[in-house]
Motif scaffolding. Structure first.
Motif, mmCIF file in Angstrom:
data_model
loop_
_atom_site.group_PDB
_atom_site.id
_atom_site.type_symbol
_atom_site.label_atom_id
_atom_site.label_comp_id
_atom_site.label_asym_id
_atom_site.label_seq_id
_atom_site.Cartn_x
_atom_site.Cartn_y
_atom_site.Cartn_z
ATOM 1 N N TYR A 1 13.526 23.899 100.265
ATOM 2 C CA TYR A 1 13.872 22.545 99.844
ATOM 3 C C TYR A 1 15.355 22.273 100.071
ATOM 4 O O TYR A 1 16.142 23.168 100.389
ATOM 5 N N GLU A 2 15.720 21.018 99.864
ATOM 6 C CA GLU A 2 17.089 20.556 100.072
ATOM 7 C C GLU A 2 17.464 19.634 98.923
ATOM 8 O O GLU A 2 16.711 18.728 98.581
ATOM 9 N N VAL A 3 18.618 19.874 98.302
ATOM 10 C CA VAL A 3 19.070 19.072 97.175
ATOM 11 C C VAL A 3 20.378 18.379 97.539
ATOM 12 O O VAL A 3 21.280 18.987 98.117
ATOM 13 N N THR A 4 20.454 17.093 97.205
ATOM 14 C CA THR A 4 21.651 16.293 97.468
ATOM 15 C C THR A 4 22.066 15.588 96.192
ATOM 16 O O THR A 4 21.224 15.027 95.478
ATOM 17 N N THR A 5 23.355 15.601 95.901
ATOM 18 C CA THR A 5 23.890 14.868 94.759
ATOM 19 C C THR A 5 25.291 14.382 95.106
ATOM 20 O O THR A 5 25.765 14.548 96.240
ATOM 21 N N THR A 6 25.930 13.762 94.149
ATOM 22 C CA THR A 6 27.329 13.351 94.278
ATOM 23 C C THR A 6 28.130 14.084 93.219
ATOM 24 O O THR A 6 27.668 14.259 92.095
ATOM 25 N N VAL A 7 29.328 14.530 93.562
ATOM 26 C CA VAL A 7 30.188 15.203 92.600
ATOM 27 C C VAL A 7 31.568 14.551 92.619
ATOM 28 O O VAL A 7 32.120 14.259 93.684
ATOM 29 N N THR A 8 32.100 14.283 91.427
ATOM 30 C CA THR A 8 33.452 13.759 91.273
ATOM 31 C C THR A 8 34.225 14.708 90.363
ATOM 32 O O THR A 8 33.778 15.008 89.254
ATOM 33 N N PHE A 9 35.361 15.167 90.836
ATOM 34 C CA PHE A 9 36.197 16.077 90.044
ATOM 35 C C PHE A 9 37.215 15.261 89.240
ATOM 36 O O PHE A 9 37.967 14.467 89.790
ATOM 37 N N HIS A 10 37.218 15.499 87.914
ATOM 38 C CA HIS A 10 38.172 14.830 87.029
ATOM 39 C C HIS A 10 39.280 15.766 86.577
ATOM 40 O O HIS A 10 40.315 15.305 86.074
ATOM 41 N N GLY A 11 39.080 17.047 86.692
ATOM 42 C CA GLY A 11 40.063 18.038 86.262
ATOM 43 C C GLY A 11 39.476 19.427 86.365
ATOM 44 O O GLY A 11 38.279 19.592 86.608
ATOM 45 N N TYR A 12 40.308 20.428 86.174
ATOM 46 C CA TYR A 12 39.837 21.804 86.267
ATOM 47 C C TYR A 12 40.812 22.736 85.565
ATOM 48 O O TYR A 12 41.977 22.398 85.318
ATOM 49 N N THR A 13 40.320 23.907 85.209
ATOM 50 C CA THR A 13 41.171 24.970 84.697
ATOM 51 C C THR A 13 41.605 25.833 85.879
ATOM 52 O O THR A 13 40.748 26.326 86.615
ATOM 53 N N PRO A 14 42.890 26.007 86.101
ATOM 54 C CA PRO A 14 43.327 26.796 87.256
ATOM 55 C C PRO A 14 42.736 28.208 87.216
ATOM 56 O O PRO A 14 42.770 28.870 86.180
ATOM 57 N N PRO A 15 42.174 28.671 88.321
ATOM 58 C CA PRO A 15 41.558 29.997 88.327
ATOM 59 C C PRO A 15 42.580 31.108 88.146
ATOM 60 O O PRO A 15 43.615 31.132 88.817
ATOM 61 N N GLU A 16 42.273 32.029 87.233
ATOM 62 C CA GLU A 16 43.105 33.196 86.977
ATOM 63 C C GLU A 16 42.207 34.388 86.706
ATOM 64 O O GLU A 16 41.028 34.234 86.355
ATOM 65 N N GLU A 17 42.756 35.568 86.847
ATOM 66 C CA GLU A 17 42.003 36.775 86.536
ATOM 67 C C GLU A 17 41.585 36.770 85.068
ATOM 68 O O GLU A 17 42.340 36.358 84.196
ATOM 69 N N GLY A 18 40.373 37.228 84.782
ATOM 70 C CA GLY A 18 39.906 37.302 83.403
ATOM 71 C C GLY A 18 39.384 35.969 82.900
ATOM 72 O O GLY A 18 39.346 34.964 83.613
ATOM 73 N N PRO A 19 38.960 35.944 81.613
ATOM 74 C CA PRO A 19 38.363 34.742 81.046
ATOM 75 C C PRO A 19 39.410 33.653 80.849
ATOM 76 O O PRO A 19 40.592 33.948 80.696
ATOM 77 N N PRO A 20 39.014 32.361 80.857
ATOM 78 C CA PRO A 20 37.620 31.934 80.990
ATOM 79 C C PRO A 20 37.177 31.663 82.428
ATOM 80 O O PRO A 20 36.038 31.337 82.659
ATOM 81 N N THR A 21 38.099 31.776 83.411
ATOM 82 C CA THR A 21 37.731 31.372 84.773
ATOM 83 C C THR A 21 37.186 32.522 85.614
ATOM 84 O O THR A 21 36.443 32.282 86.555
ATOM 85 N N TYR A 22 37.612 33.754 85.309
ATOM 86 C CA TYR A 22 37.216 34.916 86.109
ATOM 87 C C TYR A 22 37.552 34.691 87.577
ATOM 88 O O TYR A 22 36.782 34.981 88.481
ATOM 89 N N ASN A 23 38.728 34.100 87.772
ATOM 90 C CA ASN A 23 39.347 33.911 89.090
ATOM 91 C C ASN A 23 38.662 32.876 89.971
ATOM 92 O O ASN A 23 38.853 32.865 91.185
ATOM 93 N N VAL A 24 37.886 31.961 89.365
ATOM 94 C CA VAL A 24 37.271 30.918 90.175
ATOM 95 C C VAL A 24 36.966 29.687 89.322
ATOM 96 O O VAL A 24 36.566 29.802 88.170
ATOM 97 N N SER A 25 37.221 28.522 89.909
ATOM 98 C CA SER A 25 36.799 27.241 89.325
ATOM 99 C C SER A 25 36.025 26.508 90.416
ATOM 100 O O SER A 25 36.460 26.476 91.568
ATOM 101 N N HIS A 26 34.885 25.909 90.052
ATOM 102 C CA HIS A 26 34.052 25.333 91.109
ATOM 103 C C HIS A 26 33.033 24.341 90.550
ATOM 104 O O HIS A 26 32.788 24.274 89.347
ATOM 105 N N ALA A 27 32.431 23.602 91.467
ATOM 106 C CA ALA A 27 31.168 22.903 91.239
ATOM 107 C C ALA A 27 30.184 23.491 92.233
ATOM 108 O O ALA A 27 30.542 23.774 93.383
ATOM 109 N N ALA A 28 28.939 23.694 91.783
ATOM 110 C CA ALA A 28 28.005 24.438 92.626
ATOM 111 C C ALA A 28 26.604 23.867 92.548
ATOM 112 O O ALA A 28 26.219 23.221 91.570
ATOM 113 N N LEU A 29 25.840 24.150 93.610
ATOM 114 C CA LEU A 29 24.397 23.935 93.641
ATOM 115 C C LEU A 29 23.757 25.295 93.906
ATOM 116 O O LEU A 29 24.066 25.942 94.910
ATOM 117 N N ALA A 30 22.896 25.727 92.998
ATOM 118 C CA ALA A 30 22.202 27.005 93.175
ATOM 119 C C ALA A 30 20.731 26.746 93.451
ATOM 120 O O ALA A 30 20.168 25.736 93.007
#
Length: 350
Positions: A183-212
């Motif tokens: 299948y194929e999924v399509t949506t729209t995403v708008t970013f309003h803000g984010y926590t800068p990625p850093e080692e350890g919690p809460p980001t565990y070195n990544v900030s993202h929006a995802a489709l799984a």
């Protein structure tokens, strides 16, 4: 904007005096919730909320239907699925539910005194299968649980779509069926803000929006709620970096394969601008699975080429699974959703 981080009381418990009522139980999606009206995107259902109390040394637990078995209820923050102080996620496997009405009772107790309790009615239909194709128009939705299953997080419907209310680890919405494959999924995403990625919690070195895709539900572990998010098909994460510069895709499954865009494909995006996001999962004739993703300015025509593709060649064969919308340490709005079926097999050049 960058963001910085009543059934019954147990017979052994006495009724508290009014002055002892020092706990508040909040349910984010109401005291009556329905699961299975459309279908079943995972092996579990989730009841989410928050407990606030000034008391120390409390215990929190829930009971299901007419049993007197106490089930441990963990309160946040656990630096993962439970974001804020007092957050909880009651995760119940569907085979523990009966068709029709189920009653969940939440208790906050200290010693032999119940400080607070709350009941939730769960309406459950085990005999449905999520339709494909499937669409969500948020402007027509009154109750979030009518169109998706909330796995994690506090979400709110806005004129633009559905938006995270708590920016933290994997805020997750599920839709689809555990039998879905191509299948194929399509949506729209708008970013309003984010926590800068850093080692350890809460980001565990990544900030993202995802489709799984090909999601069966969290795998069983020793935690409440379960934390192990794989095996699944794959999560396709659009990673946000400092100042929305050099953002990039990565596709991986947590177990068998990992792929990330090369540096010459990194791109800059703008905060507050809506982007279309698409993820396709499809079996190939050589028994591998291809994941394809793209993100483009929603005001423009869809580009023909995919931004990034990854092929899983592991011998592990996923049985199928639903689709997830995920916000990890990002404040995002997801717009309308469209999911379409694909032919069962494709070649490498399709």
């Amino acid at each position: 904007m960058v963001l910085i981080p009543s059934v019954f009381l147990l017979l052994c418990c006495k009724e508290p005096d009014t002055k002892d009522q020092v706990a508040t139980i909040s349910l984010w999606y109401g005291t009556e919730q329905s699961f299975g009206n459309i279908g079943h995107p995972q092996a579990q259902i989730n009841v989410l909320g928050n407990i606030q109390t000034d008391s120390v040394g409390i215990t929190t637990y829930y009971m299901l239907n007419d049993t007197q078995e106490k089930h441990v209820l963990t309160l946040g923050s656990d630096l993962h699925r439970l974001a804020a102080h007092g957050d909880f996620n009651i995760e119940i496997y569907r085979d523990r539910l009966k068709k029709g009405k189920n009653l969940v009772s939440i208790y906050v107790a200290k010693d032999k005194t119940v400080l607070a309790s709350k009941e939730i009615t769960l309406n459950y239909n085990p005999e449905t299968e999520w339709p494909l194709p499937y669409s969500v128009n948020w402007a027509k939705v009154k109750d979030i649980l009518d169109v998706v299953q909330v796995v994690d997080g506090h979400w709110k419907i806005t004129p633009q779509g559905i938006r995270t209310q708590d920016v933290y680890y994997d805020r997750v919405l599920a839709m689809g069926d555990t039998s879905w494959r191509n299948y194929e999924v399509t949506t729209t995403v708008t970013f309003h803000g984010y926590t800068p990625p850093e080692e350890g919690p809460p980001t565990y070195n990544v900030s993202h929006a995802a489709l799984a895709t090909l999601w069966p539900g969290h795998d069983k572990d020793s935690l409440q709620p379960n934390r192990k998010w794989h095996p699944l098909g794959a999560t396709a994460e659009f990673r946000i970096t400092d100042g929305y510069k050099d953002c990039r895709w990565r596709i991986f499954d947590g177990d068998n394969f990992y792929a990330e865009q090369k540096e010459d494909k990194y791109r800059n995006i703008e905060e507050g601008l809506p982007y279309k996001m698409k993820h396709r999962v499809q079996d190939l004739t050589d028994n591998s699975v291809r994941y394809s993703v793209k993100l483009w300015d929603a005001s423009r025509e869809e580009p023909e080429e995919w931004d990034f593709q990854a092929i899983e060649t592991s011998k592990t064969k996923h049985l199928g699974g639903s689709c997830l919308l995920i916000a990890h340490n990002t404040d995002v709005t997801f717009g309308n959703v469209d999911i379409i079926p694909l032919k069962e097999m494709a070649t490498l050049v399709d």
